[in-house]
Write an enzyme that holds these catalytic residues in place. Structure first.
Site, PDB file in Angstrom:
ATOM      1  N   THR A  15     -15.209 -15.123  -6.227  1.00 24.48           N
ATOM      2  CA  THR A  15     -14.257 -15.329  -5.131  1.00 24.48           C
ATOM      3  C   THR A  15     -12.887 -15.780  -5.623  1.00 24.48           C
ATOM      4  O   THR A  15     -12.714 -16.233  -6.751  1.00 24.48           O
ATOM      5  CB  THR A  15     -14.792 -16.385  -4.148  1.00 24.48           C
ATOM      6  OG1 THR A  15     -14.871 -17.642  -4.804  1.00 24.48           O
ATOM      7  CG2 THR A  15     -16.151 -15.989  -3.598  1.00 24.48           C
ATOM      8  N   ASP A  16     -11.936 -15.669  -4.709  1.00 25.78           N
ATOM      9  CA  ASP A  16     -10.603 -16.197  -4.953  1.00 25.78           C
ATOM     10  C   ASP A  16     -10.561 -17.652  -4.474  1.00 25.78           C
ATOM     11  O   ASP A  16     -11.593 -18.206  -4.082  1.00 25.78           O
ATOM     12  CB  ASP A  16      -9.540 -15.334  -4.268  1.00 25.78           C
ATOM     13  CG  ASP A  16      -9.696 -15.266  -2.747  1.00 25.78           C
ATOM     14  OD1 ASP A  16     -10.420 -16.113  -2.160  1.00 25.78           O
ATOM     15  OD2 ASP A  16      -9.100 -14.363  -2.145  1.00 25.78           O
ATOM     16  N   ALA A  17      -9.398 -18.250  -4.462  1.00 30.77           N
ATOM     17  CA  ALA A  17      -9.264 -19.658  -4.076  1.00 30.77           C
ATOM     18  C   ALA A  17      -9.681 -19.921  -2.629  1.00 30.77           C
ATOM     19  O   ALA A  17     -10.016 -21.047  -2.277  1.00 30.77           O
ATOM     20  CB  ALA A  17      -7.828 -20.127  -4.297  1.00 30.77           C
ATOM     21  N   ILE A  20     -13.141 -15.962  -0.730  1.00 29.19           N
ATOM     22  CA  ILE A  20     -13.347 -14.557  -0.357  1.00 29.19           C
ATOM     23  C   ILE A  20     -13.544 -13.745  -1.631  1.00 29.19           C
ATOM     24  O   ILE A  20     -12.855 -13.951  -2.635  1.00 29.19           O
ATOM     25  CB  ILE A  20     -12.141 -14.038   0.452  1.00 29.19           C
ATOM     26  CG1 ILE A  20     -12.089 -14.769   1.805  1.00 29.19           C
ATOM     27  CG2 ILE A  20     -12.217 -12.530   0.648  1.00 29.19           C
ATOM     28  CD1 ILE A  20     -10.871 -14.454   2.633  1.00 29.19           C
TER      29      ILE A  20
END
Length: 131
Positions: A15-17, A20
Site C-alpha cells: 500500500t501507499d501512505a 490503498i
C-alpha cells in the site's frame, strides 16, 4: 478453459501512505496467479527456464475500477481466452468480497531464453491448451 482463482491478502508493503494498494501491485498479483495457474498444471516457471523457455508479457491492457485496501482479502482470477502456437491471451480480474477492483487482458508470448525469439509451446503446455 476453466476459471482459476488465487487468493491474496493485502499487506502494508502493498500500500501507499493512505493504505490503498499501489497500482503496480495489481500486476504483481496477476503474475503470481498466472504462475500458480501453471503450477496447478504441473508446470513451473523454473521448469520452463530449465527447458530454455521464458513466458513474457507481450501486451497488457488494464482497467482500475476501485481501490483495494490494507488487510483486504482478494481473489485473482485467471482465464485463458485465446491461444496460438506461441501466445496465450488471459483475462484476469481482481475482486474483493465479490466486487471487481481491476480487470486486465494479458498476452503472454513463449520465447527461447537466449535469443528471446518466439517458439512453440512445450509439448506439455500445448497438450493442456488443447484440452
Amino acid at each position: 478453459m476453466s476459471l482459476f482463482s488465487f487468493p491474496v491478502r493485502v499487506y502494508i508493503e502493498d500500500t501507499d501512505a493512505g493504505g490503498i494498494v499501489y497500482y503496480v501491485n495489481y500486476l504483481k498479483y496477476m503474475e503470481r496467479a498466472r504462475s500458480e495457474w501453471l503450477r496447478q498444471r504441473n508446470l513451473t516457471q523454473q521448469g520452463l527456464f530449465d527447458m530454455g523457455i521464458q513466458l513474457v508479457v507481450h501486451r497488457l491492457e488494464c482497467r482500475y475500477i476501485r481501490p483495494a485496501r490494507l488487510d483486504d482479502e482478494l481473489e485473482i482470477s485467471v482465464e485463458v481466452v485465446e491461444h496460438s502456437a506461441c501466445r496465450l491471451s488471459f483475462h484476469q480480474r481482481v475482486t474483493a468480497r465479490g466486487e471487481p477492483l481491476c480487470d486486465a487482458n494479458v498476452d503472454i508470448a513463449c520465447v527461447e531464453s537466449t535469443q528471446l525469439k518466439p517458439v512453440r509451446w512445450p509439448s506439455t503446455l500445448a497438450a493442456i491448451l488443447r484440452e
